[in-house]
Design an enzyme around this catalytic site. Sequence first.
Site, PDB file in Angstrom:
ATOM      1  N   LYS A 167     -14.546  -2.383   2.341  1.00  0.00           N
ATOM      2  CA  LYS A 167     -15.105  -1.272   2.714  1.00  0.00           C
ATOM      3  C   LYS A 167     -15.343  -0.609   1.511  1.00  0.00           C
ATOM      4  CE  LYS A 167     -13.720   3.333   4.153  1.00  0.00           C
ATOM      5  NZ  LYS A 167     -12.564   4.071   5.091  1.00  0.00           N
ATOM      6  N   THR A 201      -5.516   8.926   9.796  1.00  0.00           N
ATOM      7  CA  THR A 201      -4.539  10.061   9.932  1.00  0.00           C
ATOM      8  C   THR A 201      -4.466  10.434  11.501  1.00  0.00           C
ATOM      9  OG1 THR A 201      -5.598  10.779   7.956  1.00  0.00           O
ATOM     10  CG2 THR A 201      -4.501  12.400   9.276  1.00  0.00           C
TER      11      THR A 201
END
Lengths: 256, 371
Positions: free
Chosen positions: A97, A207
Amino acid sequence: MQDPLVIGNTSLSSRLFIGTGKYSRNTLIPEVVARSGSQVITVALRRVDPGADEENIVSHIPDHMTLLPNTSGARTAEEAVRIARLARAGGLGNWVKIEVINDQKYLLPDNLETIKATEILAAEGFVVLPYMSPDLSAALRLRDAGAAAVMPLGSPIGSNRGLRTKELLRILIEEVKLPIIVDAGIGRPSEAAEAMEMGAAAVLLNTAIATARDPLGMAEAFREAVSAGRKAYLAGLGPVEEAAVASSPLTGFLGN
Amino acid sequence: MSFYESLTRLEQLPFESIWKEATAADVQRALAKDWLTEMDLLVLLSPAAGPYLEAMAQKAQRLTRAHFGHAMQLFTPMYLADFCVNHCTYCSFSSIYDFPRSKLTLEEVRREAAAIAATGLRHILILTGESRRDNPVAYVKACVEVLREYFSSVSIEINPLSAPEYKELLEAGVDGLTLYQEVYHQATYRELHVKGPKRNYRNRLDAPERGCQAGFRSVNIGALLGMYDWRQEAFLTAMDARYLQDKYPDCEISLSPPRFRPYLGDFSPESDVTDRALVQIILAYRLFLPRSGITLSTREPAALRDHLLHLGITKMSAGVSTEVGGHTSGGGTPQFEISDSRTVSEITEMLYAQGLQPVFKDWDMLGLERV
């Protein structure tokens, strides 16, 4: 119904990608993986310490997961390329990524540097998944540079603000003939479902699960939301009308 | 343009009347905002914010968990040398004190490094007294060459250098810079720094910016709280941090709120910073700079540290010694007395018990260079 997401040569049945950061302990990761049903997990190479035992994040990731090392901490294409090579040399596989951020205040990605890194790494045989600000021209250039998917943000990293970039995401989904994986900003399962209903190929989030009061319960909630959103997309959402459309028209007696 | 120009303007603010006139409604407005102005920061540091510490703490914790999660980065300082040419009225290393000074040999650096690395820590902060003659850049560089074999991140806390010197250390493997202004109030600064190059206020104030220009990945600044009015010092520190953050967005700017601690001499500061004041400062820093790191040192006692961890702190030191060679041989003169002497494993256990994850490694600049 078979509905695999194919990235590179890998066929995935789960469209929920998760992260490894922000947990209160790494030992939660295996159960989060199990409850989320996810098959792809991103890990910041800067956190990986092969010399550590308990504190080595990678040792907590179940073997069946596809590792998506990210280049968190890279400020330029050059740094991202170095980190990616280091990850592959370190045995973390050939997925990467690309995360190039040189704005520590908002943590917004630098699309130009991301394109440069993608060109280099795709040519070296990496399966490149670039994290980006949702901009059509940049997404098309990433596609042309050899990205396996593009990962536009829904809103800034860690903000849990949801799909603030919805209109731009919609354009990317329509125009870029690559899997669009909505990455960053998703705070609620309903927002993940909405991204999937829009036609996103997958969502990546960290998150929202890691900072939930019950991360395991939240992992499961996201699993179901992503699945429901995908089913709705495949089923085809009904049209949205400006005015009410009665199921039993009042003027039907007039015939044609 | 440097922060000095902004400072010149900010110093003219009517602090006394601002502190006096701030109201509860001003505090509530500041608390409701996502992005705080200079005036909001003043309000949060004012007496009017005193009754709102809990509300500030709740918001500070939400912001911290959103941006940093449950992670707490750990590091430890390593003192390389205590030679110093300055006379600062609050420090044991001051040149006026007569004690056997020492400087680690490279072999001793290696022993210290091995001992610290064995605790699991991968981030280290190296310190020296301020003496270009005794601890020149070449010496620091040679030490870094050794340390990079043991640590993934090496930061420095040494005398201010020029941008090319910082660049030289960056290329040697240093990725972070810590430099405390000590006192922002200029007249007090001159009083406390009696002799030596450290008297040059401007040279010190501009050094973090030179570090940003050189390309350090992280720069940590702070005022030694207690030397002058804490509200004003905290305000100027936070404004300095925002100046750097705005101008050098690719550098991670962090703040430290160190309080004055007993040392070899008998100076005691005029401004006593209470625990309540310290909490207000930390919370104001977090609300004003939501993504900045905030570092907590072992100057604070263990019980207080355990509470402060939930208010916005993202980095803390562990297993600390403030004397040269203190991790292996010991017996030197500490720069100041620490309050929290827990080992790395004790801090680790405490963090887990508090629902926080100790992070030993959060960067790998040295690894990058190998590819």
